[in-house]
Scaffold this motif. Structure first.
Motif, PDB file in Angstrom:
ATOM      1  N   SER A   2     -21.841  -7.678  15.236  1.00 55.29           N
ATOM      2  CA  SER A   2     -23.179  -7.669  15.821  1.00 55.29           C
ATOM      3  C   SER A   2     -24.243  -7.469  14.733  1.00 55.29           C
ATOM      4  O   SER A   2     -23.936  -7.008  13.627  1.00 55.29           O
ATOM      5  N   GLU A   3     -25.476  -7.783  15.085  1.00 61.81           N
ATOM      6  CA  GLU A   3     -26.582  -7.596  14.136  1.00 61.81           C
ATOM      7  C   GLU A   3     -26.723  -6.119  13.765  1.00 61.81           C
ATOM      8  O   GLU A   3     -26.952  -5.787  12.605  1.00 61.81           O
ATOM      9  N   LYS A   6     -24.111  -5.207  11.278  1.00 65.38           N
ATOM     10  CA  LYS A   6     -24.462  -5.740   9.953  1.00 65.38           C
ATOM     11  C   LYS A   6     -25.505  -4.864   9.275  1.00 65.38           C
ATOM     12  O   LYS A   6     -25.420  -4.592   8.074  1.00 65.38           O
ATOM     13  N   ILE A   7     -26.495  -4.412  10.040  1.00 64.68           N
ATOM     14  CA  ILE A   7     -27.538  -3.539   9.480  1.00 64.68           C
ATOM     15  C   ILE A   7     -26.925  -2.219   9.019  1.00 64.68           C
ATOM     16  O   ILE A   7     -27.220  -1.734   7.920  1.00 64.68           O
ATOM     17  N   GLU A  30     -35.340  -3.100   9.975  1.00 63.45           N
ATOM     18  CA  GLU A  30     -33.956  -2.812  10.357  1.00 63.45           C
ATOM     19  C   GLU A  30     -33.887  -1.602  11.286  1.00 63.45           C
ATOM     20  O   GLU A  30     -33.121  -1.597  12.247  1.00 63.45           O
ATOM     21  N   GLN A  33     -34.800  -2.689  14.708  1.00 63.01           N
ATOM     22  CA  GLN A  33     -33.701  -3.448  15.314  1.00 63.01           C
ATOM     23  C   GLN A  33     -32.611  -2.507  15.829  1.00 63.01           C
ATOM     24  O   GLN A  33     -32.078  -2.710  16.915  1.00 63.01           O
ATOM     25  N   ALA A  37     -31.322  -2.052  19.658  1.00 61.79           N
ATOM     26  CA  ALA A  37     -29.966  -2.503  19.978  1.00 61.79           C
ATOM     27  C   ALA A  37     -28.990  -1.389  20.349  1.00 61.79           C
ATOM     28  O   ALA A  37     -28.030  -1.638  21.072  1.00 61.79           O
TER      29      ALA A  37
END
Length: 150
Positions: A2-3, A6-7, A30, A33, A37
């Motif tokens: 998932s994003e 990754k962050i 980031e 985000q 999320a």
């Protein structure tokens, strides 16, 4: 992956490269985000009451002074207040004006069992520009992320 994952991996890599004693560091974008999320992500703004009132705040952030205004003496209740407001299993994003006080807060949090302590690089107002003013080069506000006037 998932994003958000990754962050978090990027943050860990930054942390390892800098030898940070906490999980790592994220950019303001980031951080936003992750807040969007992850239901267990919390932003902890460690600036002073005066900064919150006169400069602005991120909606929903936990406001816990690292140093108390006006004397800028360390807040002896910081850890107690943090523990009362934020679960140690949360993804905790620490933010201040430019990233220095939030670094110190992340160090303390990690030393006291906060598993995912992250510093928000650049902070709320960012670095100074050529004329020694903040809020023009980088940081949360410059990135156009959500905030309100205090």
């Amino acid at each position: 992956m998932s994003e958000a994952a990754k962050i978090l991996e990027s943050a860990r890599q930054r942390g390892a490269a800098q030898g940070l004693p906490y999980t790592g560091a994220v950019t303001p974008a980031e951080a936003q985000q992750l807040l969007s999320a992850l239901p267990n992500a919390k932003l902890v703004d460690v600036r002073t009451h005066a900064e919150w009132a006169f400069v602005g705040v991120v909606p929903g952030a936990e406001l816990i002074e690292w140093k108390r205004y006006p004397g800028m003496m360390p807040n002896p209740d910081f850890l107690t207040q943090l523990k009362a407001a934020v679960d140690p299993e949360s993804v905790v994003l620490f933010m201040c004006r430019s990233g220095a006080r939030s670094h110190d807060a992340a160090v303390l949090a990690a030393a006291h069992g906060y598993a995912t302590a992250l510093n928000v690089l650049e902070g709320f107002e960012g670095d100074k520009d050529a004329t020694e003013h903040r809020g023009r080069v980088n940081g949360w506000k410059v990135a156009g992320l959500p905030w309100v006037q205090g």
